[in-house]
Design an enzyme around this catalytic site. Structure first.
Site, PDB file in Angstrom:
ATOM      1  N   GLY A 180       0.811  -1.212   0.000  1.00  0.00           N
ATOM      2  CA  GLY A 180       0.000   0.000   0.000  1.00  0.00           C
ATOM      3  C   GLY A 180       0.844   1.261   0.000  1.00  0.00           C
ATOM      4  O   GLY A 180       0.492   2.266  -0.644  1.00  0.00           O
ATOM      5  N   ASP A 181       1.973   1.228   0.723  1.00  0.00           N
ATOM      6  CA  ASP A 181       2.873   2.387   0.750  1.00  0.00           C
ATOM      7  C   ASP A 181       3.485   2.635  -0.624  1.00  0.00           C
ATOM      8  O   ASP A 181       3.585   3.773  -1.083  1.00  0.00           O
ATOM      9  CB  ASP A 181       3.978   2.145   1.784  1.00  0.00           C
ATOM     10  CG  ASP A 181       3.427   1.954   3.183  1.00  0.00           C
ATOM     11  OD1 ASP A 181       2.779   2.884   3.693  1.00  0.00           O
ATOM     12  OD2 ASP A 181       3.631   0.880   3.764  1.00  0.00           O
ATOM     13  N   ARG A 182       3.919   1.542  -1.267  1.00  0.00           N
ATOM     14  CA  ARG A 182       4.504   1.682  -2.593  1.00  0.00           C
ATOM     15  C   ARG A 182       3.475   2.210  -3.588  1.00  0.00           C
ATOM     16  O   ARG A 182       3.775   3.072  -4.422  1.00  0.00           O
ATOM     17  CB  ARG A 182       5.034   0.324  -3.068  1.00  0.00           C
ATOM     18  CG  ARG A 182       5.655   0.306  -4.466  1.00  0.00           C
ATOM     19  CD  ARG A 182       6.713   1.376  -4.611  1.00  0.00           C
ATOM     20  NE  ARG A 182       7.563   1.163  -5.778  1.00  0.00           N
ATOM     21  CZ  ARG A 182       8.192   2.141  -6.412  1.00  0.00           C
ATOM     22  NH1 ARG A 182       8.045   3.389  -6.015  1.00  0.00           N
ATOM     23  NH2 ARG A 182       8.975   1.875  -7.444  1.00  0.00           N
TER      24      ARG A 182
END
Length: 485
Positions: free
Chosen positions: A252-254
């Site tokens: 999700g961060d990427r």
């Protein structure tokens, strides 16, 4: 491109090692630590990935002055860290892994934190950004009124991608895209009064669009890709590329970082979201968040391969024995496949574990032994006595269950990666061919007492025993069944 990441940072710690025995104090594995790896998590992970891609990254966050913060600063090399006053200890999440298998996680300093203070430098980094990612992990940075005002103003000029958190703040109105995962979207929709039995990704996304006032909502759905919903009342499904994933941490961060980057370059919503989903999949395929960790503690030369190179249990190797209808492959066909399986695992730095037996009337004792064996390495090969072999060892009345069914039952267990059938009284020939790194047997004896001990030690392998489980045996189960038949 100048990208500013706003959000809460965490310290992620992986304690990696091998387990070849159980503790005498309790039925738990003893972990021999190979190394300790630390990395920036939360908003720190977003910033680290973007900086490694060569972008000019500023991180607006809050940092303490404890040891955890020192580790974070080292992990954030290449990122301009603009931090508020230290108002809480560094939240630290420590995972203990055997090979690539997570065993337990310890959370420290993760209690709710007060809203941190801001500085003029932090607000200036938001004002000067060409794209902004908000990585909210519920620790107060997005609740600061000065930060929120700066983000709301920035959203009028540049794309702001907001990755929300259930314990975090509501995104500012005008954000370009908000990226909840499906579980977060459904939880928010339920809290807003929607019927969970009738609410799917699209219904939840529509609700959140109206609630948050963003231009779009991208509901992420793991391996099923994502669903993009626009305030202009259209929806677009975005498939995810097929990827073998050992650890989904950081996906999700990427995705949020890539989405802000592509929007900042001028791509349209659908094209930017599609590229962001592809970037997240590629990130996981390359090892995910674990690939960014810094090895800071290593007790001498490694005897175990790096966990980043090991075969994941989620990436299960195709079984050596496959059932064609009800007809089992001839055992002679199995040997080359067994060898290839072992070679494939070792080529990735993995550990091959094997065990053997009749496994006639599979019971809880078998399941516990097999699960314990699988936790010691990266694949588990089970050597299974043929029907003729079982009859010679146990008597003419055995086996009770045919070799076809015994193999199928074993392969149905998540912990078993392959089954090899052998017709001899012992599996020594198979052992010589495949040469497992660890040979596991259940019983109340020492590894040195195993008849295979000398053979396995000949190629540098180890023999391991796991505790015998009283009152759980095939003979006892067969006798009990006889009484009710």
């Amino acid at each position: 491109m100048r990208i500013t990441v706003v959000g809460d940072v965490l310290l992620d710690v992986d304690i990696n090692g091998a387990a070849t025995r159980l503790s005498p104090d309790a039925p738990v594995p003893v972990v021999d630590v190979a190394d300790v790896r630390r990395r920036a998590g939360g908003a720190g992970l977003v910033a680290t990935v973007l900086a490694q891609d060569g972008h000019d990254v500023a991180l607006v966050t809050a940092l303490s002055d404890d040891d955890g913060a020192s580790h974070l600063r080292r992990a954030l090399t290449g990122v301009a860290v603009l931090a508020g006053a230290p108002l809480a200890p560094t939240p630290t999440k420590t995972r203990v892994r055997i090979g690539t298998h997570p065993m337990v996680r310890f959370d420290q300093g993760c209690a709710p934190a007060p809203v941190p203070a801001t500085t003029e430098h932090m607000l200036a980094a938001i004002a000067s950004a060409e794209a902004i990612v908000v990585a909210d992990y519920g620790r107060g940075i997005t609740a600061n009124p000065h930060i929120r005002a700066a983000l709301a103003e920035a959203a009028k000029r540049v794309p702001v991608v907001w990755d929300p958190h259930p314990a975090g703040s509501q995104p500012v109105a005008g954000a370009a895209v908000v990226t909840p995962n499906l579980a977060e979207a459904l939880t928010s929709a339920k809290a807003g009064g929607l019927d969970p039995a009738r609410t799917g990704a699209e219904e939840a996304g529509r609700y959140l669009l109206e609630k948050w006032g963003s231009t779009a909502v991208l509901v992420t759905r793991g391996e099923d890709g994502a669903l993009l919903l626009s305030a202009d009342e259209w929806a677009q499904g975005i498939p995810a590329p097929r990827t073998n994933v050992s650890d989904p941490c950081g996906a999700g961060d990427r995705l949020a970082g890539s989405l802000a980057l592509h929007l900042g370059r001028g791509l349209g919503l659908v094209q930017a979201a599609t590229k962001a989903v592809e970037d997240a999949s590629a990130f996981l395929a390359a090892g995910g968040a674990a690939s960014l960790a810094v090895v800071e503690d290593a007790p001498g030369p490694a005897t175990e391969p790096s966990p980043a190179t090991k075969v994941s249990p989620a990436t299960k190797v195709s079984p050596v024995v496959e059932l064609k209808g009800l007809e089992l492959l001839d055992p002679g066909e199995l040997e080359p496949d067994g060898i290839r399986l072992a070679q494939a695992v070792r080529s990735r730095g993995g550990t091959v574990v094997a065990t053997g037996g009749c496994f006639d009337l599979l019971h809880a004792g078998h399941a516990r032994t097999l699960a314990a064996a699988r936790s010691m390495g990266d694949c588990l090969i089970v050597y299974l006595n043929s029907d003729e072999s079982v009859s010679r060892l146990k008597g003419a009345h055995r086996p009770i269950v045919s070799v076809e069914d015994r193999a199928e039952l074993l392969l149905a267990l998540e912990c078993v990666d392959a089954v090899v059938v052998f017709g001899e009284d012992t599996p020594e020939a198979c052992l010589r061919e495949i040469r497992p790194d660890i040979w596991v047997k259940g019983g109340d004896y020492t590894p040195e007492e195993l008849p295979e001990a000398r053979l396995v030690s000949g190629w540098g392998g180890r023999c391991v025993t796991v505790p015998f489980h009283p009152a759980r045996s095939t003979s006892g189960l067969a006798a009990a069944l006889a009484k009710v038949s």
